[in-house]
Scaffold this active site. Structure first.
Site, PDB file in Angstrom:
ATOM      1  N   ASN A   1       6.485   4.628   4.628  1.00 57.94           N
ATOM      2  CA  ASN A   1       5.128   4.081   4.545  1.00 57.94           C
ATOM      3  C   ASN A   1       4.285   4.679   5.662  1.00 57.94           C
ATOM      4  O   ASN A   1       4.778   5.461   6.466  1.00 57.94           O
ATOM      5  CB  ASN A   1       5.145   2.545   4.584  1.00 57.94           C
ATOM      6  CG  ASN A   1       5.730   2.032   5.879  1.00 57.94           C
ATOM      7  OD1 ASN A   1       5.202   2.290   6.956  1.00 57.94           O
ATOM      8  ND2 ASN A   1       6.849   1.313   5.783  1.00 57.94           N
TER       9      ASN A   1
ATOM     10  N   LYS B   1      22.465  15.569  -3.204  1.00 51.69           N
ATOM     11  CA  LYS B   1      21.068  15.793  -3.534  1.00 51.69           C
ATOM     12  C   LYS B   1      20.882  15.734  -5.055  1.00 51.69           C
ATOM     13  O   LYS B   1      21.636  16.372  -5.797  1.00 51.69           O
ATOM     14  CB  LYS B   1      20.631  17.160  -3.008  1.00 51.69           C
ATOM     15  CG  LYS B   1      19.174  17.427  -3.202  1.00 51.69           C
ATOM     16  CD  LYS B   1      18.788  18.801  -2.711  1.00 51.69           C
ATOM     17  CE  LYS B   1      17.410  19.141  -3.255  1.00 51.69           C
ATOM     18  NZ  LYS B   1      17.081  20.537  -3.119  1.00 51.69           N
TER      19      LYS B   1
ATOM     20  N   PHE C   1       3.709  -9.741  12.094  1.00 50.00           N
ATOM     21  CA  PHE C   1       2.474  -9.068  11.733  1.00 50.00           C
ATOM     22  C   PHE C   1       2.302  -9.169  10.231  1.00 50.00           C
ATOM     23  O   PHE C   1       3.288  -9.263   9.492  1.00 50.00           O
ATOM     24  CB  PHE C   1       2.503  -7.588  12.170  1.00 50.00           C
ATOM     25  CG  PHE C   1       1.846  -7.363  13.496  1.00 50.00           C
ATOM     26  CD1 PHE C   1       2.369  -7.930  14.641  1.00 50.00           C
ATOM     27  CD2 PHE C   1       0.694  -6.590  13.599  1.00 50.00           C
ATOM     28  CE1 PHE C   1       1.763  -7.744  15.874  1.00 50.00           C
ATOM     29  CE2 PHE C   1       0.074  -6.390  14.821  1.00 50.00           C
ATOM     30  CZ  PHE C   1       0.598  -6.965  15.965  1.00 50.00           C
TER      31      PHE C   1
HETATM   32  N1  CTP Z   1       9.264  -7.955   8.093  1.00 52.90           N
HETATM   33  C1  CTP Z   1      10.606  -7.929   8.468  1.00 52.90           C
HETATM   34  N2  CTP Z   1      11.537  -7.500   7.593  1.00 52.90           N
HETATM   35  C2  CTP Z   1      11.195  -7.142   6.334  1.00 52.90           C
HETATM   36  C3  CTP Z   1       9.846  -7.174   5.937  1.00 52.90           C
HETATM   37  C4  CTP Z   1       8.909  -7.592   6.855  1.00 52.90           C
HETATM   38  O1  CTP Z   1      10.903  -8.259   9.616  1.00 52.90           O
HETATM   39  N3  CTP Z   1      12.142  -6.736   5.504  1.00 52.90           N
HETATM   40  C5  CTP Z   1       8.277  -8.448   9.049  1.00 52.90           C
HETATM   41  C6  CTP Z   1       7.307  -7.415   9.520  1.00 52.90           C
HETATM   42  O2  CTP Z   1       7.756  -6.759  10.682  1.00 52.90           O
HETATM   43  C7  CTP Z   1       6.070  -8.258   9.782  1.00 52.90           C
HETATM   44  C8  CTP Z   1       6.167  -9.383   8.774  1.00 52.90           C
HETATM   45  O3  CTP Z   1       7.522  -9.426   8.396  1.00 52.90           O
HETATM   46  O4  CTP Z   1       6.116  -8.857  11.060  1.00 52.90           O
HETATM   47  C9  CTP Z   1       5.296  -9.266   7.577  1.00 52.90           C
HETATM   48  O5  CTP Z   1       5.623  -8.166   6.817  1.00 52.90           O
HETATM   49  P1  CTP Z   1       4.965  -7.902   5.375  1.00 52.90           P
HETATM   50  O6  CTP Z   1       5.532  -6.656   4.852  1.00 52.90           O
HETATM   51  O7  CTP Z   1       3.477  -8.025   5.487  1.00 52.90           O
HETATM   52  O8  CTP Z   1       5.478  -9.174   4.606  1.00 52.90           O
HETATM   53  P2  CTP Z   1       6.257  -9.289   3.284  1.00 52.90           P
HETATM   54  O9  CTP Z   1       7.338 -10.270   3.513  1.00 52.90           O
HETATM   55  O10 CTP Z   1       6.665  -7.953   2.773  1.00 52.90           O
HETATM   56  O11 CTP Z   1       5.177  -9.967   2.347  1.00 52.90           O
HETATM   57  P3  CTP Z   1       4.273  -9.367   1.178  1.00 52.90           P
HETATM   58  O12 CTP Z   1       5.004  -8.194   0.596  1.00 52.90           O
HETATM   59  O13 CTP Z   1       4.111 -10.506   0.274  1.00 52.90           O
HETATM   60  O14 CTP Z   1       2.983  -9.000   1.857  1.00 52.90           O
END
Ligand code: CTP
Length: 395
Positions: free
Chosen positions: A208, A285, A320
């Site tokens: 990402n 691969k 976050f």
């Molecule tokens: N996070 C985490 N582990 C994951 C996904 C997310 O620790 N597998 C943490 C990120 O570091 C961040 C928070 O969760 O602090 C929010 O991540 P986000 O990707 O926005 O949340 P999601 O759970 O993926 O929610 P959504 O996809 O519904 O936005």
């Protein structure tokens, strides 16, 4: 009143030195200018003298000045030396410790902090020699700003533009700021940052756009307050902030394991953009020409939610939320769903990812606080102070 010695190098961006002097003067700083020989081709001493309201120094061989004020005093009488624009050549001479003109002699003789704002063609900036020189200058204790990215005077596009004068002023302010009290001394804070890479096969991966800048800035700000900081970083190319313990990982599962291993911690700030899924990867691969492959995705552990339920849950757990719409609404729900204490929410629909600034909302049990758009470093400093407040309030 702060005394700034501004060394103007010979590049097309030298004209921006005029604006920089004006901004510094309006903030009440005294500015004294030194120009390199080649800077004269781009801006006149008269312009800089008029704006700085001081004599402009250009040559080592001005005997009158050596009698009145030697080059040693010139560099020592300043509180800070700023090199803007710093050309590739000037930086190379600084690294080599040359003293073949007034500018480099001052830089070698000084005992004051030095800020370098580079400006050059994109290929010169990315050349191995310049990359090496920037790393060496930083290792030598010089603060080297990241140049801006954009269209260059030479028609090429990329990093190499002089940072805008207000950004140079912000960097100067940060360097002049008194060292904050070590409010987090004796605390351990865990920070995750950057993206994760989820391999598809041995050569491909899903990633990402996270640059890691905000997380690294937070780790740096926490360390400045005296915390022991463990930074678990996904694949990014950022330098490790001073006094931070860094653990590099690639995948979400590796990040989860590294976080678990780093516990216990007094606080954790989960800034990483963790991939939600990994691919059930294959050891060889995948070859084109066969049937188009279908990626089988499996959910990754939610590191934040797992930590929230852990017996080692840090006292202050901060997540976050990167959102592209209904930012606050989603983030408020995320705080409850993940049982985090705070969520820092930001709108990533614009140029936040990879950019220098961030506008965030701090979501706590008490409500929502929207901060103005700030450089990522300033967001980090403010958040680190808030973490110190919270840990002091409930020791
Ligand atoms: N996070 C985490 N582990 C994951 C996904 C997310 O620790 N597998 C943490 C990120 O570091 C961040 C928070 O969760 O602090 C929010 O991540 P986000 O990707 O926005 O949340 P999601 O759970 O993926 O929610 P959504 O996809 O519904 O936005």
């Amino acid at each position: 009143m702060t005394r700034i010695l501004l060394i103007v190098g010979g590049g097309i961006a030298a004209y921006k030195a005029a604006e920089l002097i004006r901004l510094l003067k309006t903030r009440g700083h005294a500015v004294r200018c030194v120009m390199t020989e080649s800077a004269h081709h781009f801006v006149t001493p008269m312009t800089l003298a008029a704006l700085s309201e001081d004599k402009v120094y250009t040559t080592l061989w001005d005997l009158k000045d050596e009698a009145e004020m030697g080059h040693i005093q010139l560099s020592r009488q300043a509180d800070l030396i700023v090199v803007a624009p710093a050309t590739a050549d000037l930086m190379a001479r600084m690294v080599a410790g040359l003293a073949n003109d007034l500018a480099t002699t001052l830089l070698l003789a000084t005992d004051k902090p030095v800020l370098v704002a580079p400006a050059m063609n994109v290929r010169m900036w990315s050349h191995a020699a310049t990359v090496r020189n920037v790393a060496q200058l930083r290792a030598d204790g010089v603060t080297v700003m990241q140049p801006d990215e954009g269209m260059m005077a030479c028609g090429e596009y990329g990093p190499g533009r002089l940072p805008e004068p207000p950004a140079i002023v912000a960097a100067i302010d940060a360097m002049l700021a008194p060292t904050p009290p070590k409010r987090l001394a004796g605390r351990h804070v865990l920070v995750t940052a950057g993206p994760t890479h989820e391999p598809i096969d041995p050569v491909r991966y899903i990633a990402n756009r996270s640059s890691g800048k905000q997380g690294f800035a937070i780790a740096a700000a926490l360390a400045r307050l005296g915390a022991r900081v463990t930074l678990v970083a996904g694949p990014v190319t950022l330098p490790t902030p001073p006094a931070v313990d860094r653990i590099d990982v690639e995948t979400a599962r590796e990040m989860a394991a590294a976080v678990d291993h780093a516990l216990p911690a007094d606080a954790a700030v989960m800034v990483a953009a963790v991939a939600d899924w990994h691919v059930e990867s294959v050891p060889q691969k995948i070859k084109k020409g066969e049937a188009t492959p279908t990626l089988m995705l499996a959910e990754n552990p939610d590191i934040l939610a797992t930590l929230a339920r852990s017996p080692h849950r840090p006292r202050l757990l901060i997540g976050f939320a990167a959102e592209t719409e209904r930012v606050i609404e989603h983030a408020v729900a995320k705080r409850v769903r993940k049982t985090a204490d705070w969520i820092v929410a930001n709108d990533v629909s614009g140029d936040v990812m990879g950019g220098a600034d961030n506008s965030v909302h701090l979501i706590t049990e008490a409500g929502v606080e929207s901060w103005e758009r700030l450089p990522k470093d300033a967001v980090a400093t403010r958040l680190a102070e808030r973490i110190a407040d919270a840990l002091e309030a409930a020791p």
